[in-house]
Design a protein around this motif. Sequence first.
Motif, PDB file in Angstrom:
ATOM      1  N   ALA A  14    -122.814  -6.212  14.027  1.00  9.96           N
ATOM      2  CA  ALA A  14    -123.699  -6.208  15.197  1.00  9.96           C
ATOM      3  C   ALA A  14    -123.718  -4.820  15.835  1.00  9.96           C
ATOM      4  CB  ALA A  14    -123.253  -7.258  16.208  1.00  9.96           C
ATOM      5  N   GLY A  15    -122.579  -4.182  15.913  1.00 14.41           N
ATOM      6  CA  GLY A  15    -122.513  -2.834  16.462  1.00 14.41           C
ATOM      7  C   GLY A  15    -123.268  -1.839  15.604  1.00 14.41           C
ATOM      8  N   ALA A  16    -123.176  -2.004  14.276  1.00 11.83           N
ATOM      9  CA  ALA A  16    -123.902  -1.107  13.380  1.00 11.83           C
ATOM     10  C   ALA A  16    -125.404  -1.262  13.542  1.00 11.83           C
ATOM     11  CB  ALA A  16    -123.481  -1.360  11.937  1.00 11.83           C
ATOM     12  N   VAL A  17    -125.866  -2.507  13.666  1.00 14.63           N
ATOM     13  CA  VAL A  17    -127.305  -2.745  13.866  1.00 14.63           C
ATOM     14  C   VAL A  17    -127.756  -2.115  15.179  1.00 14.63           C
ATOM     15  CG1 VAL A  17    -129.031  -4.551  14.303  1.00 14.63           C
ATOM     16  CG2 VAL A  17    -127.402  -4.797  12.417  1.00 14.63           C
ATOM     17  N   LEU A  18    -126.978  -2.311  16.242  1.00 10.24           N
ATOM     18  CA  LEU A  18    -127.337  -1.704  17.530  1.00 10.24           C
ATOM     19  C   LEU A  18    -127.317  -0.179  17.447  1.00 10.24           C
ATOM     20  CD1 LEU A  18    -125.465  -3.984  20.076  1.00 10.24           C
ATOM     21  CD2 LEU A  18    -127.930  -3.681  19.878  1.00 10.24           C
ATOM     22  N   ALA A  19    -126.362   0.387  16.726  1.00  9.50           N
ATOM     23  CA  ALA A  19    -126.275   1.842  16.591  1.00  9.50           C
ATOM     24  C   ALA A  19    -127.471   2.394  15.833  1.00  9.50           C
ATOM     25  CB  ALA A  19    -124.981   2.226  15.886  1.00  9.50           C
ATOM     26  N   VAL A  20    -127.881   1.704  14.769  1.00 13.71           N
ATOM     27  CA  VAL A  20    -129.059   2.145  14.003  1.00 13.71           C
ATOM     28  C   VAL A  20    -130.307   2.048  14.859  1.00 13.71           C
ATOM     29  CG1 VAL A  20    -130.549   1.547  12.043  1.00 13.71           C
ATOM     30  CG2 VAL A  20    -128.072   1.684  11.738  1.00 13.71           C
ATOM     31  N   CYS A  21    -130.441   0.957  15.617  1.00 12.16           N
ATOM     32  CA  CYS A  21    -131.599   0.810  16.510  1.00 12.16           C
ATOM     33  C   CYS A  21    -131.601   1.891  17.585  1.00 12.16           C
ATOM     34  CB  CYS A  21    -131.620  -0.578  17.151  1.00 12.16           C
ATOM     35  SG  CYS A  21    -131.956  -1.904  15.983  1.00 12.16           S
ATOM     36  N   GLY A  22    -130.428   2.213  18.120  1.00 12.51           N
ATOM     37  CA  GLY A  22    -130.332   3.273  19.116  1.00 12.51           C
ATOM     38  C   GLY A  22    -130.676   4.627  18.531  1.00 12.51           C
ATOM     39  N   TRP A  23    -130.216   4.889  17.305  1.00 14.88           N
ATOM     40  CA  TRP A  23    -130.558   6.140  16.645  1.00 14.88           C
ATOM     41  C   TRP A  23    -132.060   6.249  16.434  1.00 14.88           C
ATOM     42  CZ3 TRP A  23    -132.756   6.674  11.735  1.00 14.88           C
ATOM     43  CH2 TRP A  23    -132.844   7.990  11.270  1.00 14.88           C
ATOM     44  N   TRP A  24    -132.671   5.140  15.964  1.00 15.54           N
ATOM     45  CA  TRP A  24    -134.112   5.140  15.709  1.00 15.54           C
ATOM     46  C   TRP A  24    -134.883   5.328  17.015  1.00 15.54           C
ATOM     47  CZ3 TRP A  24    -138.099   1.768  17.119  1.00 15.54           C
ATOM     48  CH2 TRP A  24    -139.309   2.004  16.493  1.00 15.54           C
ATOM     49  N   VAL A  28    -137.459   8.452  17.836  1.00 12.22           N
ATOM     50  CA  VAL A  28    -138.878   8.230  18.105  1.00 12.22           C
ATOM     51  C   VAL A  28    -139.282   8.834  19.444  1.00 12.22           C
ATOM     52  CG1 VAL A  28    -140.610   6.411  18.489  1.00 12.22           C
ATOM     53  CG2 VAL A  28    -138.998   6.199  16.637  1.00 12.22           C
ATOM     54  N   GLY A  29    -138.342   8.978  20.362  1.00  9.70           N
ATOM     55  CA  GLY A  29    -138.695   9.571  21.643  1.00  9.70           C
ATOM     56  C   GLY A  29    -138.252   8.751  22.835  1.00  9.70           C
ATOM     57  N   TYR A  30    -137.595   7.672  22.593  1.00  7.78           N
ATOM     58  CA  TYR A  30    -137.079   6.840  23.684  1.00  7.78           C
ATOM     59  C   TYR A  30    -135.575   7.110  23.845  1.00  7.78           C
ATOM     60  CZ  TYR A  30    -141.457   4.346  23.128  1.00  7.78           C
ATOM     61  OH  TYR A  30    -142.797   4.030  23.038  1.00  7.78           O
ATOM     62  N   GLY A  31    -135.249   8.262  24.401  1.00  2.00           N
ATOM     63  CA  GLY A  31    -133.854   8.705  24.513  1.00  2.00           C
ATOM     64  C   GLY A  31    -132.988   7.789  25.357  1.00  2.00           C
ATOM     65  N   ALA A  32    -133.545   7.303  26.482  1.00  2.00           N
ATOM     66  CA  ALA A  32    -132.763   6.429  27.361  1.00  2.00           C
ATOM     67  C   ALA A  32    -132.447   5.109  26.664  1.00  2.00           C
ATOM     68  CB  ALA A  32    -133.510   6.183  28.665  1.00  2.00           C
ATOM     69  N   VAL A  33    -133.421   4.569  25.942  1.00  2.00           N
ATOM     70  CA  VAL A  33    -133.200   3.309  25.213  1.00  2.00           C
ATOM     71  C   VAL A  33    -132.170   3.535  24.107  1.00  2.00           C
ATOM     72  CG1 VAL A  33    -134.295   1.567  23.758  1.00  2.00           C
ATOM     73  CG2 VAL A  33    -135.501   2.445  25.756  1.00  2.00           C
ATOM     74  N   GLY A  34    -132.238   4.675  23.431  1.00  2.00           N
ATOM     75  CA  GLY A  34    -131.281   4.985  22.370  1.00  2.00           C
ATOM     76  C   GLY A  34    -129.863   5.101  22.919  1.00  2.00           C
ATOM     77  N   LEU A  35    -129.743   5.710  24.110  1.00  2.00           N
ATOM     78  CA  LEU A  35    -128.430   5.841  24.743  1.00  2.00           C
ATOM     79  C   LEU A  35    -127.857   4.476  25.109  1.00  2.00           C
ATOM     80  CD1 LEU A  35    -126.258   7.744  25.871  1.00  2.00           C
ATOM     81  CD2 LEU A  35    -127.513   7.713  28.030  1.00  2.00           C
ATOM     82  N   VAL A  36    -128.689   3.601  25.657  1.00  2.00           N
ATOM     83  CA  VAL A  36    -128.233   2.252  26.022  1.00  2.00           C
ATOM     84  C   VAL A  36    -127.825   1.467  24.785  1.00  2.00           C
ATOM     85  CG1 VAL A  36    -128.994   0.039  26.972  1.00  2.00           C
ATOM     86  CG2 VAL A  36    -129.517   2.154  28.184  1.00  2.00           C
ATOM     87  N   LEU A  37    -128.628   1.553  23.725  1.00  2.00           N
ATOM     88  CA  LEU A  37    -128.307   0.812  22.502  1.00  2.00           C
ATOM     89  C   LEU A  37    -127.037   1.377  21.833  1.00  2.00           C
ATOM     90  CD1 LEU A  37    -131.838   0.228  20.962  1.00  2.00           C
ATOM     91  CD2 LEU A  37    -130.330  -1.478  21.945  1.00  2.00           C
ATOM     92  N   GLY A  38    -126.878   2.681  21.842  1.00  2.00           N
ATOM     93  CA  GLY A  38    -125.668   3.288  21.263  1.00  2.00           C
ATOM     94  C   GLY A  38    -124.414   2.900  22.028  1.00  2.00           C
ATOM     95  N   SER A  39    -124.523   2.914  23.363  1.00  2.00           N
ATOM     96  CA  SER A  39    -123.378   2.498  24.185  1.00  2.00           C
ATOM     97  C   SER A  39    -123.071   1.021  23.981  1.00  2.00           C
ATOM     98  CB  SER A  39    -123.666   2.757  25.662  1.00  2.00           C
ATOM     99  OG  SER A  39    -123.921   4.124  25.876  1.00  2.00           O
ATOM    100  N   SER A  40    -124.118   0.223  23.861  1.00  2.00           N
ATOM    101  CA  SER A  40    -123.924  -1.214  23.605  1.00  2.00           C
ATOM    102  C   SER A  40    -123.234  -1.434  22.268  1.00  2.00           C
ATOM    103  CB  SER A  40    -125.258  -1.948  23.618  1.00  2.00           C
ATOM    104  OG  SER A  40    -125.866  -1.834  24.879  1.00  2.00           O
ATOM    105  N   ALA A  41    -123.569  -0.617  21.279  1.00  2.00           N
ATOM    106  CA  ALA A  41    -122.943  -0.757  19.962  1.00  2.00           C
ATOM    107  C   ALA A  41    -121.431  -0.541  20.061  1.00  2.00           C
ATOM    108  CB  ALA A  41    -123.567   0.240  18.986  1.00  2.00           C
ATOM    109  N   VAL A  42    -121.047   0.495  20.792  1.00  2.00           N
ATOM    110  CA  VAL A  42    -119.621   0.771  20.957  1.00  2.00           C
ATOM    111  C   VAL A  42    -118.930  -0.380  21.674  1.00  2.00           C
ATOM    112  CG1 VAL A  42    -117.961   2.279  22.110  1.00  2.00           C
ATOM    113  CG2 VAL A  42    -119.897   3.264  20.887  1.00  2.00           C
TER     114      VAL A  42
END
Length: 132
Positions: A14-24, A28-42
């Motif tokens: 689940a963390g890996a999926v969230l990390a990949v989604c955050g990276w993507w 794409v240009g949604y930096g804030a969403v990527g940061l939230v998803l990356g933090s959620s993955a951790v």
Amino acid sequence: MSGRQRRVTGSVLAGAVLAVCGWWAGRVGYGAVGLVLGSSAVLVVLAGAWRAGALYVPRPSPPSRDTAPRRLSVRERADRERSARLLKAIAAVAVAAGGAGGLSEFERIVLHGVAVRPGREYPPVGHGYPRP
């Protein structure tokens, strides 16, 4: 696979999926969403590992009473002293009765091993056991 391993594996996936989604999302240009998803993955990975007990580190146990040297009671000390005196008397009688060779080497080693004398180790340093 045990339940503990399944929980840790599920949280890592689940963390890996969230990390990949955050990276993507960050790509794409949604930096804030990527940061939230990356933090959620951790957080998902750490929470899963914590719930499964994978982060548990046992504390060192205090020394037990079995390993710690114990004080001898007055009765035990008196018994040891009496035993040492009796063994010395036996050795003296054996030497007197049989001259210098009253006891065999093995018997002398056994007598010295039974008589515990403070400050002296058994067998003496450099001594080997007698061979039959």
